[in-house]
Design an enzyme around this catalytic site. Sequence first.
Site, short mmCIF file in Angstrom:
data_model
loop_
_atom_site.label_atom_id
_atom_site.label_comp_id
_atom_site.label_asym_id
_atom_site.label_seq_id
_atom_site.Cartn_x
_atom_site.Cartn_y
_atom_site.Cartn_z
CD GLN A 127 14.40 -15.59 -34.45
OE1 GLN A 127 13.75 -16.13 -33.49
NE2 GLN A 127 15.07 -15.99 -35.38
CG HIS A 151 18.93 -19.89 -30.26
ND1 HIS A 151 19.96 -20.09 -31.30
CD2 HIS A 151 18.00 -18.90 -30.81
CE1 HIS A 151 19.81 -19.48 -32.32
NE2 HIS A 151 18.48 -18.72 -32.15
#
Length: 186
Positions: free
Chosen positions: A51, A137
């Site tokens: 990310q 996740h």
Amino acid sequence: MAVKKIVTYGTPSLREPSKEVHKVSSKIKTLVQDLFDTMYMNNGVGLAAPQIGVNLRVFVVDCSTADEPLKPMVFINPKIIKKEGATLSQEGCLSFPDAYTEVKRYNDVMIKALDRNGKPFVMEAKGGTLLARCLQHENDHLDGILFIDHTTNRFEADKVLSEHNLPPVEVDRILDEPELDKELGK
Ligand code: ZN
């Protein structure tokens, strides 16, 4: 302290599988610190290296609530070794600013990983808690899997994504999860 730019959905690096860490070097320790700085600055509960554009198998988590002391946790080369039960989860992701939708998750997970000093540990998170869902996740990010791939309703997910000016669901990425569907009675 280094707050990095978080890449958003549509950026190719989010879909790339990340590489194993061979040595928990000072470079990795800096990456871990950057992940925490960036996560806390954005009020997130978890952040994975891809990310911030780094395709290495590292993520950080802090699921403490506002009235608790911080509980920073580091996972290097993580592997989910046990998963059981099913739950529905309203999730978002720092790479999908302000977009939340319902996804399928396991209720209980056991994960093994290395900590920030390269020491192996095993952790269990049960009962569909925020931590249990967060571990799944963040671990997914390391395989290029995103929360919307676990959607329970693609049309609802598409609506939410479009409202937040994000690209639509990638239909061929939606996971076939018969085990979870069975548990959820779908
Ligand atoms: Zn995420």
